[in-house]
Design an enzyme around this catalytic site. Structure first.
Site, mmCIF file in Angstrom:
data_model
loop_
_atom_site.group_PDB
_atom_site.id
_atom_site.type_symbol
_atom_site.label_atom_id
_atom_site.label_comp_id
_atom_site.label_asym_id
_atom_site.label_seq_id
_atom_site.Cartn_x
_atom_site.Cartn_y
_atom_site.Cartn_z
ATOM 1 N N GLY A 238 -23.773 12.238 -2.030
ATOM 2 C CA GLY A 238 -23.077 13.074 -3.003
ATOM 3 C C GLY A 238 -23.438 14.525 -2.787
ATOM 4 N N SER A 239 -23.428 15.296 -3.869
ATOM 5 C CA SER A 239 -23.658 16.734 -3.745
ATOM 6 C C SER A 239 -25.148 17.044 -3.763
ATOM 7 C CB SER A 239 -22.981 17.463 -4.908
ATOM 8 O OG SER A 239 -23.637 17.131 -6.107
ATOM 9 N N GLU A 260 -27.558 11.709 1.755
ATOM 10 C CA GLU A 260 -26.448 12.112 2.627
ATOM 11 C C GLU A 260 -25.608 13.074 1.783
ATOM 12 O OE1 GLU A 260 -25.242 11.610 5.659
ATOM 13 O OE2 GLU A 260 -23.222 12.274 5.233
ATOM 14 N N CYS A 294 -17.749 15.066 3.503
ATOM 15 C CA CYS A 294 -18.874 15.964 3.780
ATOM 16 C C CYS A 294 -18.830 16.532 5.195
ATOM 17 C CB CYS A 294 -20.192 15.242 3.536
ATOM 18 S SG CYS A 294 -20.292 13.680 4.420
#
Ligand code: ADP
Length: 493
Positions: A238-239, A260, A294
């Site tokens: 995620g962020s 990640e 991403c």
């Protein structure tokens, strides 16, 4: 059962805990199609008790799963891969309805997922450790890799299908059991469909568990993961914003983390590059899944004397991408996931244009369908050029360079270090530059998104920790030292 309703009507889903579909009739939340807000599913709105039950099931299943001979696990993974292939059409439809995925992006994920399952099927046969030399005569020292225990995974909504496999398959391949908490934006494609597939393949009860939750309830479930001694690792995709919150908590709980996160993913197009090839690679790299991955390319640095040719070629190719309902197999650009995502890209495009940037194409939207957008001449102070915060949408910035050294330095000035690409007609030059990139992945003559199941994907700096592929053995096992001595010991007291 199938969570994918045959008539494409809404379905009701439950958690998957200890091999059972639980919580039917309990509280639910609506999962909606980002294109038109139509109802995709009423998903179980789980909380603390569900997460506790899932962790308990995973902990109970751990000893048997860890001890399962590699050949047995291999059969399960290979069977799951065949089921993924056989259910391709259904999965494509689900991803279009729940996540706005084009057929191209869904097919890309399905191919990668089946390939990763087939790769992982062999990892049980990787060497289990080493025999080391000891300075003590007659002592044998062996080092054995052991699974950690329960790994709790947060799976994302964007590359939902593939990234969920990546989250739990890697730990499971090395003997861990798992509990998944899918993003509230895509609980079906980021976890529940996987539970169906693993159930169908015959995975043992408790080895894989899924708890879904309504918006706002993530922290409650995370509380259970951090509080449980059985959970030995938190795997988050995620962020970096959310990763910092979780990372602080993992620090207090002394739990291992695999992260990640995002990327800014620059592309360098050198003066001798094949421009047609660069245009194709950049179109794919920047606009796959409407820029919500991403590894999408966010900025291209192009040699000034090739700039106009490149921009004209890119503009023509990008304007030909069909925008619309992703259930149409010809559509490449589907809807953004939510209104927040549309507002973010819109604000950043406007900010750049207000500050003097040139809008080459795009910059408009109908509902959540945002046209692929290219900006040039973007001033350094515009939000979208800084790379402090990736713009998760179909926005690409192009910058001409005179001096490649300045471009290389600028491309690395962001906090991220996930993927980078260099397009060049001189592979040696490309490799020299690649050596100097501070990124987890550098591709020469391929897009920033050139993923393969067997190759390690992961970032440096704010892009995260950990790698996929068989390198994940480092993340999901720990090393046990065992010694055996032949002779009586010699002690100082
Ligand atoms: P977004 O989806 O808004 O871009 P992220 O990509 O960072 O946000 O990740 C969202 C994931 O993190 C989701 O699975 C969400 O449920 C979870 N999450 C968000 N906030 C928290 C929190 N405070 N504690 C635990 N999980 C959280």
């Amino acid at each position: 059962m199938s969570i994918i309703a045959p008539a494409e009507t809404a379905t009701e889903t439950s958690h998957f805990i200890d091999g059972c579909w639980t919580a039917r009739g309990g509280p639910t939340f609506a999962v909606r199609n980002p294109l038109d807000d139509s109802l995709v599913a009423e998903a179980a709105a789980g909380g603390r008790a569900d997460a506790e039950a899932a962790v308990a099931a995973a902990a109970a299943a751990f000893p048997a799963w860890a001890a399962m001979p590699p050949g047995e696990r291999q059969r399960l993974f290979l069977k799951a891969a065949d089921i993924v292939d056989a259910r391709e059409d259904e999965i494509v439809r689900l991803m279009a309805r729940e996540g706005g995925s084009s057929r191209a992006f869904a097919a890309f994920q399905i191919r990668l997922s089946a390939a990763m399952l087939r790769q992982a099927a062999g990892w049980g046969y990787l060497p289990a450790g080493d025999v080391l030399r000891s300075d003590v005569a007659g002592r044998t020292a062996t080092v054995t890799r052991k699974p950690l225990g329960v790994v709790a995974g947060f799976t994302p909504w964007n590359g939902a299908f593939y990234l969920a496999w990546r989250t739990f398959l890697l730990p499971m391949a090395f003997g861990n059991t798992t509990v998944i908490k899918p993003s509230e934006e895509a609980p079906l494609s980021a976890g529940l469909i996987h539970a169906e597939i693993l159930e169908q393949a015959g995975f043992p009860a408790g080895s894989f568990n899924v708890v879904t939750h309504a918006p706002g309830a993530a922290a409650e479930i995370a509380d259970v993961f951090f509080a449980s001694p059985a959970v030995r690792c938190i795997d988050f995709t995620g962020s970096d914003r959310t990763a910092r919150i979780l990372g602080e908590r993992a620090g207090r709980a002394l739990k291992r983390m695999v992260l990640e996160l995002g990327g800014f993913n620059p592309v360098l197009v050198l003066d001798e590059a094949d421009i047609e090839e660069a245009v194709k690679a950049v179109t794919f790299g920047a606009f796959l899944h409407q820029g919500q991955v991403c590894m999408n390319s966010r900025k291209v640095y192009i040699a000034r004397d090739r700039h106009d040719e490149f921009v004209a070629g890119l503009r023509a190719r990008v304007e030909a991408l069909k925008v619309g309902d992703p259930t149409d197999p010809e559509v490449i650009i589907g809807p953004l996931i939510n209104d927040r995502a549309v507002a973010q890209i819109d604000e950043r495009v406007r900010d750049a244009v207000d500050r003097g940037a040139t809008l080459v194409t795009g910059g408009t939207h109908e509902g959540r369908l945002y046209r692929p957008t290219i900006l040039t001449h973007v001033p350094p102070e515009a939000i979208c050029t800084t790379g402090c915060d990736e713009t998760f949408g179909p926005l690409l910035v192009i910058e001409a360079f005179d001096d490649v050294e300045t471009a290389i330095a600028d491309a690395q000035s962001t906090p991220y270090g996930l993927s980078a690409a260099i397009m060049t007609g001189d592979r040696g030059r490309g490799l020299d530059i690649a050596e100097r990139f501070d990124a987890g992945i550098v591709h020469v003559n391929a897009p920033t998104m050139a993923s393969e199941a067997a190759l390690p994907v992961g970032g440096v700096k704010d892009s995260g920790w950990g790698r996929s592929g068989h390198y994940a053995i480092e993340d999901f096992t720990e090393v046990r030292l065992t010694t055996v001595s032949r002779d009586p010991g010699r002690y100082p007291f």
